[in-house]
Design a protein around this motif. Structure first.
Motif, PDB file in Angstrom:
ATOM      1  N   VAL A 171      -7.805  -4.175-106.216  1.00 53.35           N
ATOM      2  CA  VAL A 171      -7.235  -3.638-107.246  1.00 53.35           C
ATOM      3  C   VAL A 171      -8.050  -4.323-108.518  1.00 53.35           C
ATOM      4  N   SER A 172      -8.383  -5.552-108.225  1.00 48.41           N
ATOM      5  CA  SER A 172      -9.056  -6.050-109.465  1.00 48.41           C
ATOM      6  C   SER A 172     -10.368  -5.743-109.734  1.00 48.41           C
ATOM      7  N   SER A 173     -10.925  -5.479-108.594  1.00 45.59           N
ATOM      8  CA  SER A 173     -12.359  -4.853-108.840  1.00 45.59           C
ATOM      9  C   SER A 173     -12.362  -3.353-109.364  1.00 45.59           C
ATOM     10  N   LEU A 174     -11.330  -2.583-109.045  1.00 49.37           N
ATOM     11  CA  LEU A 174     -11.108  -1.331-109.732  1.00 49.37           C
ATOM     12  C   LEU A 174     -10.654  -1.527-111.164  1.00 49.37           C
ATOM     13  N   GLY A 179       0.454  -5.820-104.309  1.00 48.47           N
ATOM     14  CA  GLY A 179       0.461  -7.549-103.691  1.00 48.47           C
ATOM     15  C   GLY A 179      -0.494  -8.153-104.029  1.00 48.47           C
ATOM     16  N   ALA A 180      -1.378  -7.662-105.065  1.00 53.31           N
ATOM     17  CA  ALA A 180      -2.482  -8.468-105.521  1.00 53.31           C
ATOM     18  C   ALA A 180      -1.918  -9.487-106.538  1.00 53.31           C
ATOM     19  N   SER A 181      -2.426 -10.525-106.558  1.00 55.06           N
ATOM     20  CA  SER A 181      -2.185 -11.750-107.628  1.00 55.06           C
ATOM     21  C   SER A 181      -2.439 -11.326-108.852  1.00 55.06           C
ATOM     22  N   ALA A 182      -1.508 -11.707-109.790  1.00 54.90           N
ATOM     23  CA  ALA A 182      -1.408 -11.105-111.208  1.00 54.90           C
ATOM     24  C   ALA A 182      -2.569 -12.035-111.879  1.00 54.90           C
TER      25      ALA A 182
END
Length: 121
Positions: free
Chosen positions: A53-56, A95-98
């Motif tokens: 998610v963070s990479s996207l 569930g990715a870390s904020a």
């Protein structure tokens, strides 16, 4: 980006991020400006792997911030982007870390100007 392999998708996001920074004519040219915005906004609802998610979001931020004329909203459908970002947030980014996705979210949201939606504050 439709691959079932998480490792392939994260490498694709990394490649797109690099292209946004160093191959602007490819990304923002005729082909890139027609296909990539829809691909990125759709990927927001399709990405289910928390580690990706963070990479996207990083790719999305780079794409929006490096736009040649400073106005990505000519080609990016802002209401669709907001809708898909909302879906990702409702699912807590799977569930990715904020701490991973949070730093990218604020500049993305800040780039959505009130002119984009015709809002009056």
């Amino acid at each position: 980006m439709n691959s079932s392999k998480s490792s392939l998708r994260i490498k694709t996001y990394s490649l797109l991020a690099t292209l946004c920074q160093h191959a602007k004519s490819l990304v923002y040219g005729q082909v890139g400006s027609s296909a990539l915005p829809k691909l990125l906004t759709n990927a927001l609802t399709q990405e289910k792997e928390s580690s990706n998610v963070s990479s996207l979001l990083e790719v999305l931020l780079l794409y929006l911030s490096k736009f040649p004329d400073g106005n990505p909203w000519r080609v990016v459908e802002a209401p669709l982007l907001v809708k898909n970002l909302g879906k990702q947030l409702k699912k807590a980014c799977h569930g990715a870390s904020a701490s991973q996705w949070g730093p990218m979210m604020l500049p993305i949201l800040a780039s959505l100007s009130d002119v984009t939606f015709g809002l009056q504050l």
